[in-house]
Design a protein around this motif. Structure first.
Motif, PDB file in Angstrom:
ATOM      1  N   ASN A   5       6.314   5.622 -16.611  1.00 43.25           N
ATOM      2  CA  ASN A   5       7.181   4.441 -16.617  1.00 43.25           C
ATOM      3  C   ASN A   5       8.500   4.710 -15.907  1.00 43.25           C
ATOM      4  O   ASN A   5       9.025   3.863 -15.171  1.00 43.25           O
ATOM      5  CB  ASN A   5       7.466   3.998 -18.058  1.00 43.25           C
ATOM      6  CG  ASN A   5       6.227   3.397 -18.703  1.00 43.25           C
ATOM      7  OD1 ASN A   5       5.263   3.068 -18.006  1.00 43.25           O
ATOM      8  ND2 ASN A   5       6.234   3.260 -20.017  1.00 43.25           N
ATOM      9  N   LEU A   6       9.034   5.913 -16.115  1.00 41.98           N
ATOM     10  CA  LEU A   6      10.291   6.282 -15.466  1.00 41.98           C
ATOM     11  C   LEU A   6      10.135   6.292 -13.944  1.00 41.98           C
ATOM     12  O   LEU A   6      10.985   5.788 -13.202  1.00 41.98           O
ATOM     13  CB  LEU A   6      10.720   7.677 -15.963  1.00 41.98           C
ATOM     14  CG  LEU A   6      12.145   8.108 -15.646  1.00 41.98           C
ATOM     15  CD1 LEU A   6      13.120   7.185 -16.362  1.00 41.98           C
ATOM     16  CD2 LEU A   6      12.386   9.552 -16.109  1.00 41.98           C
ATOM     17  N   LEU A   7       9.011   6.831 -13.497  1.00 36.53           N
ATOM     18  CA  LEU A   7       8.710   6.874 -12.061  1.00 36.53           C
ATOM     19  C   LEU A   7       8.717   5.454 -11.474  1.00 36.53           C
ATOM     20  O   LEU A   7       9.262   5.198 -10.403  1.00 36.53           O
ATOM     21  CB  LEU A   7       7.326   7.529 -11.880  1.00 36.53           C
ATOM     22  CG  LEU A   7       6.776   7.672 -10.474  1.00 36.53           C
ATOM     23  CD1 LEU A   7       7.502   8.801  -9.746  1.00 36.53           C
ATOM     24  CD2 LEU A   7       5.268   7.979 -10.515  1.00 36.53           C
ATOM     25  N   ILE A   8       8.115   4.519 -12.228  1.00 33.87           N
ATOM     26  CA  ILE A   8       8.040   3.129 -11.765  1.00 33.87           C
ATOM     27  C   ILE A   8       9.422   2.480 -11.832  1.00 33.87           C
ATOM     28  O   ILE A   8       9.855   1.796 -10.896  1.00 33.87           O
ATOM     29  CB  ILE A   8       7.008   2.337 -12.606  1.00 33.87           C
ATOM     30  CG1 ILE A   8       5.610   2.917 -12.363  1.00 33.87           C
ATOM     31  CG2 ILE A   8       7.049   0.849 -12.275  1.00 33.87           C
ATOM     32  CD1 ILE A   8       4.533   2.395 -13.299  1.00 33.87           C
ATOM     33  N   ASP A   9      10.140   2.712 -12.935  1.00 36.47           N
ATOM     34  CA  ASP A   9      11.471   2.098 -13.097  1.00 36.47           C
ATOM     35  C   ASP A   9      12.451   2.549 -12.018  1.00 36.47           C
ATOM     36  O   ASP A   9      13.370   1.819 -11.673  1.00 36.47           O
ATOM     37  CB  ASP A   9      12.035   2.427 -14.481  1.00 36.47           C
ATOM     38  CG  ASP A   9      11.457   1.506 -15.547  1.00 36.47           C
ATOM     39  OD1 ASP A   9      11.122   0.344 -15.200  1.00 36.47           O
ATOM     40  OD2 ASP A   9      11.317   1.937 -16.705  1.00 36.47           O
ATOM     41  N   GLU A  10      12.257   3.758 -11.514  1.00 39.80           N
ATOM     42  CA  GLU A  10      13.182   4.283 -10.495  1.00 39.80           C
ATOM     43  C   GLU A  10      13.026   3.609  -9.125  1.00 39.80           C
ATOM     44  O   GLU A  10      13.862   3.793  -8.252  1.00 39.80           O
ATOM     45  CB  GLU A  10      12.934   5.794 -10.307  1.00 39.80           C
ATOM     46  CG  GLU A  10      13.635   6.649 -11.345  1.00 39.80           C
ATOM     47  CD  GLU A  10      13.218   8.111 -11.232  1.00 39.80           C
ATOM     48  OE1 GLU A  10      13.757   8.923 -11.981  1.00 39.80           O
ATOM     49  OE2 GLU A  10      12.346   8.434 -10.395  1.00 39.80           O
ATOM     50  N   LEU A  11      11.923   2.857  -8.952  1.00 38.65           N
ATOM     51  CA  LEU A  11      11.689   2.246  -7.634  1.00 38.65           C
ATOM     52  C   LEU A  11      12.694   1.116  -7.376  1.00 38.65           C
ATOM     53  O   LEU A  11      12.931   0.294  -8.248  1.00 38.65           O
ATOM     54  CB  LEU A  11      10.270   1.663  -7.560  1.00 38.65           C
ATOM     55  CG  LEU A  11       9.103   2.644  -7.575  1.00 38.65           C
ATOM     56  CD1 LEU A  11       7.783   1.873  -7.599  1.00 38.65           C
ATOM     57  CD2 LEU A  11       9.166   3.548  -6.358  1.00 38.65           C
ATOM     58  N   ASP A  12      13.233   1.110  -6.171  1.00 42.44           N
ATOM     59  CA  ASP A  12      14.201   0.071  -5.805  1.00 42.44           C
ATOM     60  C   ASP A  12      13.551  -1.093  -5.068  1.00 42.44           C
ATOM     61  O   ASP A  12      14.167  -2.132  -4.882  1.00 42.44           O
ATOM     62  CB  ASP A  12      15.242   0.675  -4.833  1.00 42.44           C
ATOM     63  CG  ASP A  12      16.406   1.239  -5.601  1.00 42.44           C
ATOM     64  OD1 ASP A  12      16.545   0.887  -6.779  1.00 42.44           O
ATOM     65  OD2 ASP A  12      17.170   2.028  -5.004  1.00 42.44           O
ATOM     66  N   SER A  52       0.818  -1.218   0.000  1.00 45.42           N
ATOM     67  CA  SER A  52       0.000   0.000   0.000  1.00 45.42           C
ATOM     68  C   SER A  52       0.854   1.272   0.000  1.00 45.42           C
ATOM     69  O   SER A  52       0.429   2.304  -0.510  1.00 45.42           O
ATOM     70  CB  SER A  52      -0.937   0.006   1.210  1.00 45.42           C
ATOM     71  OG  SER A  52      -0.216  -0.262   2.381  1.00 45.42           O
ATOM     72  N   CYS A  53       2.073   1.186   0.549  1.00 49.00           N
ATOM     73  CA  CYS A  53       2.913   2.394   0.595  1.00 49.00           C
ATOM     74  C   CYS A  53       3.459   2.744  -0.791  1.00 49.00           C
ATOM     75  O   CYS A  53       3.568   3.924  -1.137  1.00 49.00           O
ATOM     76  CB  CYS A  53       4.048   2.207   1.595  1.00 49.00           C
ATOM     77  SG  CYS A  53       3.402   2.074   3.260  1.00 49.00           S
ATOM     78  N   VAL A  54       3.773   1.714  -1.568  1.00 53.18           N
ATOM     79  CA  VAL A  54       4.212   1.959  -2.950  1.00 53.18           C
ATOM     80  C   VAL A  54       3.046   2.554  -3.736  1.00 53.18           C
ATOM     81  O   VAL A  54       3.212   3.506  -4.512  1.00 53.18           O
ATOM     82  CB  VAL A  54       4.716   0.641  -3.596  1.00 53.18           C
ATOM     83  CG1 VAL A  54       5.015   0.835  -5.068  1.00 53.18           C
ATOM     84  CG2 VAL A  54       5.952   0.130  -2.855  1.00 53.18           C
ATOM     85  N   SER A  55       1.836   2.020  -3.505  1.00 52.62           N
ATOM     86  CA  SER A  55       0.646   2.565  -4.185  1.00 52.62           C
ATOM     87  C   SER A  55       0.426   4.023  -3.804  1.00 52.62           C
ATOM     88  O   SER A  55       0.111   4.860  -4.653  1.00 52.62           O
ATOM     89  CB  SER A  55      -0.594   1.751  -3.800  1.00 52.62           C
ATOM     90  OG  SER A  55      -0.453   0.427  -4.249  1.00 52.62           O
ATOM     91  N   GLU A  56       0.584   4.327  -2.519  1.00 48.96           N
ATOM     92  CA  GLU A  56       0.399   5.708  -2.047  1.00 48.96           C
ATOM     93  C   GLU A  56       1.370   6.658  -2.762  1.00 48.96           C
ATOM     94  O   GLU A  56       0.994   7.725  -3.237  1.00 48.96           O
ATOM     95  CB  GLU A  56       0.680   5.751  -0.528  1.00 48.96           C
ATOM     96  CG  GLU A  56       0.384   7.066   0.138  1.00 48.96           C
ATOM     97  CD  GLU A  56      -1.107   7.271   0.362  1.00 48.96           C
ATOM     98  OE1 GLU A  56      -1.709   6.459   1.064  1.00 48.96           O
ATOM     99  OE2 GLU A  56      -1.658   8.226  -0.188  1.00 48.96           O
ATOM    100  N   TYR A  57       2.625   6.209  -2.838  1.00 50.76           N
ATOM    101  CA  TYR A  57       3.672   7.020  -3.472  1.00 50.76           C
ATOM    102  C   TYR A  57       3.382   7.213  -4.963  1.00 50.76           C
ATOM    103  O   TYR A  57       3.362   8.333  -5.470  1.00 50.76           O
ATOM    104  CB  TYR A  57       5.028   6.321  -3.254  1.00 50.76           C
ATOM    105  CG  TYR A  57       6.166   6.918  -4.034  1.00 50.76           C
ATOM    106  CD1 TYR A  57       6.879   8.009  -3.534  1.00 50.76           C
ATOM    107  CD2 TYR A  57       6.544   6.399  -5.275  1.00 50.76           C
ATOM    108  CE1 TYR A  57       7.934   8.560  -4.254  1.00 50.76           C
ATOM    109  CE2 TYR A  57       7.587   6.942  -5.997  1.00 50.76           C
ATOM    110  CZ  TYR A  57       8.278   8.021  -5.478  1.00 50.76           C
ATOM    111  OH  TYR A  57       9.313   8.571  -6.197  1.00 50.76           O
ATOM    112  N   LEU A  58       3.120   6.100  -5.666  1.00 46.09           N
ATOM    113  CA  LEU A  58       2.893   6.207  -7.120  1.00 46.09           C
ATOM    114  C   LEU A  58       1.617   6.991  -7.417  1.00 46.09           C
ATOM    115  O   LEU A  58       1.609   7.879  -8.272  1.00 46.09           O
ATOM    116  CB  LEU A  58       2.801   4.809  -7.750  1.00 46.09           C
ATOM    117  CG  LEU A  58       4.097   4.002  -7.816  1.00 46.09           C
ATOM    118  CD1 LEU A  58       3.819   2.609  -8.368  1.00 46.09           C
ATOM    119  CD2 LEU A  58       5.152   4.716  -8.668  1.00 46.09           C
ATOM    120  N   GLY A  59       0.537   6.672  -6.703  1.00 46.63           N
ATOM    121  CA  GLY A  59      -0.734   7.355  -6.941  1.00 46.63           C
ATOM    122  C   GLY A  59      -0.596   8.860  -6.735  1.00 46.63           C
ATOM    123  O   GLY A  59      -1.010   9.655  -7.590  1.00 46.63           O
TER     124      GLY A  59
END
Ligand SMILES: Nc1ncnc2c1ncn2[C@@H]1O[C@H](COP(=O)(O)OP(=O)(O)OP(=O)(O)O)[C@@H](O)[C@H]1O
Ligand SMILES: [Mg+2]
Length: 286
Positions: free
Chosen positions: A256-263, A52-59
């Protein structure tokens, strides 16, 4: 993108409500943040904690990219009981005397309405938007539909009347739209790696996540709205107009860049998220 370590941040006494996961208040660079820890994943026994935290960040980032102001968020880790958990810090927007008043409380002000503040029947929400006199009706209507369309894009299933609203200043009696918050239920926070792989291989699995679910927290005749069917019905002119507004701002490469940057998520998970957003964009909004 390097994850920030939230573990030793100064803690404040402010508490936050909400039913999805623990929250504490912390200070980062002299500013107050709500630190949201991951919620449990009751719908998926294969996951100890939801994403949910990744969703919060991306959303939140996607809303900001599309020109709808959302809370600022930072992803990081929080170590508790010798377990590192991916957490998200949400900059606290209650400042300069402004406090959050959710849409439910504004709905309660409409005295002749026969549904309660938390009732999410679409026509009651639209009636409240027309009858309220706190902010400009057109501005509020546009805001609601912009939010609906972006929630459709990111598959948010929890935009209830407590998850959006206004900032109110009791000293000056001023009120304005609050930034978007609580995007923790978008982008399938409870999906596990096995299901991700299934979705990447099997068209039917993926299609179900485009055409069938998640549904919206908003109801039509007592039933949760199916985003795809609702948008394709073209029954709401204001919804169509919001699609036109939002569509021209969408830049899939940037998302896509935003998603690709996630570690903190697997490559398959990244591929899944990128596919989901691309497909939902093409099928629902184009
Ligand atoms: N950025 C923010 N700044 C200030 N207050 C916030 C912020 N984000 C959320 N809040 C407050 O904290 C509450 C809980 O946050 P949030 O809605 O994100 O949690 P949740 O547990 O996911 O909620 P829900 O029960 O809707 O699933 C909100 O209802 C709101 O009152
Ligand atoms: Mg909430």
């Amino acid at each position: 993108m390097k994850l920030m370590d939230f573990t030793s941040l100064p803690i404040r006494k402010k508490s936050y409500g909400g039913a999805n996961g623990n929250k504490i208040s912390v200070v980062i660079n002299d500013e107050l943040y709500m630190l949201k820890l991951p919620s449990h994943a009751p719908k998926n026994p294969n996951l100890s904690y939801a994403n949910s935290c990744v969703s919060e960040y991306l959303g939140s980032h996607i809303f900001n990219m599309l020109g709808v102001v959302a809370q600022e968020t930072v992803l990081g880790i929080f170590n508790y009981n010798d377990r590192e958990r991916i957490s998200v810090a949400c900059k606290d927007f209650e400042k300069n005397g402004y406090i959050l008043k959710d849409f439910a409380s504004v709905k309660n002000q409409i005295i002749d309405s026969n549904s309660n503040g938390y009732g999410t029947e679409l026509l009651d929400i639209l009636e409240t938007i027309q009858k309220q006199q706190l902010v400009d009706q057109v501005e509020l209507s546009n805001h609601f539909w912009n939010m609906f369309v972006i929630d459709a894009l990111i598959g948010n299933w929890d935009r209830h009347n407590g998850n959006w609203g206004f900032l109110y200043n009791q000293e000056t009696d001023d009120i304005k739209l609050a930034p978007i918050f609580d995007c923790g239920s978008c982008l399938f926070p409870q999906i596990d790696e096995d299901t991700i792989i299934k979705c990447l291989k099997d068209k039917t699995e993926m299609n179900a996540r485009i055409y069938d679910f998640p549904t919206s927290a908003i109801l039509l005749n007592g039933k949760r709205i199916n985003y795809y069917k609702f948008i394709k019905s073209h029954e709401y002119e204001e919804c169509d107009k919001a699609i036109t507004r939002i569509k021209e701002k969408i830049d899939l490469d940037k998302i896509n860049l935003l998603i690709d940057e996630l570690d903190c998520i697997s490559d398959n998970h990244k591929l899944f998220l990128k596919n989901i957003i691309k497909r939902r964009y093409e099928e629902l909004l184009l």
